[in-house]
Write a protein that holds these residues in place. Structure first.
Motif, short mmCIF file in Angstrom:
data_model
loop_
_atom_site.label_atom_id
_atom_site.label_comp_id
_atom_site.label_asym_id
_atom_site.label_seq_id
_atom_site.Cartn_x
_atom_site.Cartn_y
_atom_site.Cartn_z
N HIS A 33 0.82 -1.21 0.00
CA HIS A 33 0.00 0.00 0.00
C HIS A 33 0.85 1.26 0.00
CE1 HIS A 33 0.92 0.69 4.23
NE2 HIS A 33 0.68 -0.60 4.43
N GLY A 34 0.20 2.38 -0.24
CA GLY A 34 0.86 3.68 -0.20
C GLY A 34 1.06 4.16 1.23
N ALA A 35 1.55 5.39 1.35
CA ALA A 35 1.89 5.93 2.68
C ALA A 35 1.03 7.12 3.05
CB ALA A 35 3.36 6.31 2.71
N GLY A 36 -0.09 7.31 2.40
CA GLY A 36 -0.96 8.43 2.71
C GLY A 36 -1.77 8.16 3.97
N ASN A 44 -6.23 -0.21 -0.37
CA ASN A 44 -5.56 0.06 -1.65
C ASN A 44 -5.74 -1.04 -2.68
OD1 ASN A 44 -2.57 1.94 -0.61
ND2 ASN A 44 -4.70 2.51 -0.63
N PHE A 45 -5.89 -2.30 -2.23
CA PHE A 45 -5.81 -3.40 -3.19
C PHE A 45 -6.92 -4.44 -3.13
CE2 PHE A 45 -1.26 -2.11 -2.96
CZ PHE A 45 -1.09 -1.83 -4.30
N TYR A 66 0.10 1.29 9.71
CA TYR A 66 -0.99 1.33 8.74
C TYR A 66 -1.96 0.18 8.97
CZ TYR A 66 1.94 4.67 6.33
OH TYR A 66 2.70 5.77 6.03
N GLY A 67 -3.21 0.39 8.56
CA GLY A 67 -4.21 -0.66 8.64
C GLY A 67 -4.33 -1.21 10.05
N ARG A 76 8.92 5.69 12.09
CA ARG A 76 7.98 6.25 11.11
C ARG A 76 8.78 6.78 9.91
NH1 ARG A 76 2.69 6.16 10.18
NH2 ARG A 76 1.77 8.10 9.50
N ASN A 77 8.41 6.37 8.72
CA ASN A 77 9.08 6.78 7.47
C ASN A 77 10.53 6.32 7.39
OD1 ASN A 77 6.74 8.11 6.51
ND2 ASN A 77 7.24 9.86 7.80
N ASP A 78 10.87 5.26 8.07
CA ASP A 78 12.21 4.68 8.05
C ASP A 78 12.23 3.54 7.05
OD1 ASP A 78 14.57 3.28 8.54
OD2 ASP A 78 14.41 3.41 10.71
N THR A 79 12.70 3.79 5.84
CA THR A 79 12.63 2.78 4.78
C THR A 79 13.46 1.54 5.09
OG1 THR A 79 14.34 3.93 3.52
CG2 THR A 79 12.05 4.44 2.97
N VAL A 80 14.55 1.70 5.81
CA VAL A 80 15.37 0.53 6.19
C VAL A 80 14.56 -0.37 7.11
CG1 VAL A 80 17.45 -0.22 7.39
CG2 VAL A 80 17.55 1.74 5.84
N PHE A 81 13.86 0.22 8.08
CA PHE A 81 13.01 -0.54 9.00
C PHE A 81 11.89 -1.25 8.24
CE2 PHE A 81 9.10 -0.48 11.61
CZ PHE A 81 9.46 -1.43 12.55
N TYR A 82 11.19 -0.53 7.36
CA TYR A 82 10.10 -1.14 6.62
C TYR A 82 10.59 -2.29 5.74
CZ TYR A 82 6.84 2.50 8.08
OH TYR A 82 6.05 3.32 8.82
#
Length: 103
Positions: A33-36, A44-45, A66-67, A76-82
Motif C-alpha cells: 500500500h501507499g503511505a498516505g 488500496n488493493f 498502517y491498517g 515512522r518513514n524509516d525505509t530501512v526498517f520497513y
C-alpha cells in the motif's frame, strides 16, 4: 473473498503485522500500500486481490503504522526498517521469491 475471511496476522520484530492472503501457486505476489493518511493494504488493493489470486499466492500486507498492524513509537518513514519488516514477514511466511506491486 472478504476483508475478514482473508485477514491474518503474524508477529515479527515484536510487532503484530496484519495481512490478507488468497490464492495458491508456485509464485507469490505482495501488494504494498501507499503511505498516505488512512492507507491500508485492503483499502488500496481489495479489488485486485481476486484477479491476482487466480494466478499467485497473493499477500496484502499492512506495514507498521498502517491498517491493522501495530504502530511502534519510532521508525515512522524509516525505509530501512520497513524493508526489514517486509523481509521478516516473507521469511515467516516461507516466501523466497516475490513479485512486488507498489502503490
Amino acid at each position: 473473498m472478504t476483508e475478514e475471511s482473508t485477514r491474518h496476522s503474524i508477529r515479527v520484530r515484536d510487532l503484530n503485522i496484519s495481512y490478507h492472503e488468497a490464492g495458491e501457486g508456485p509464485e507469490t505476489a505482495i501488494l504494498l500500500h501507499g503511505a498516505g493518511p488512512g492507507a491500508s493494504a485492503w483499502g488500496n488493493f481489495h479489488q485486485q486481490l481476486g484477479p491476482y489470486a487466480e494466478r499467485y499466492r497473493t499477500l496484502l500486507i499492512d506495514m507498521p503504522h498502517y491498517g491493522n498492524s501495530d504502530r511502534p513509537p519510532d521508525h515512522r518513514n524509516d525505509t530501512v526498517f520497513y524493508t526489514a519488516v517486509l523481509l521478516d514477514v516473507m521469511d515467516a511466511l516461507n516466501v523466497e521469491r516475490v513479485h512486488l506491486v507498489g502503490n
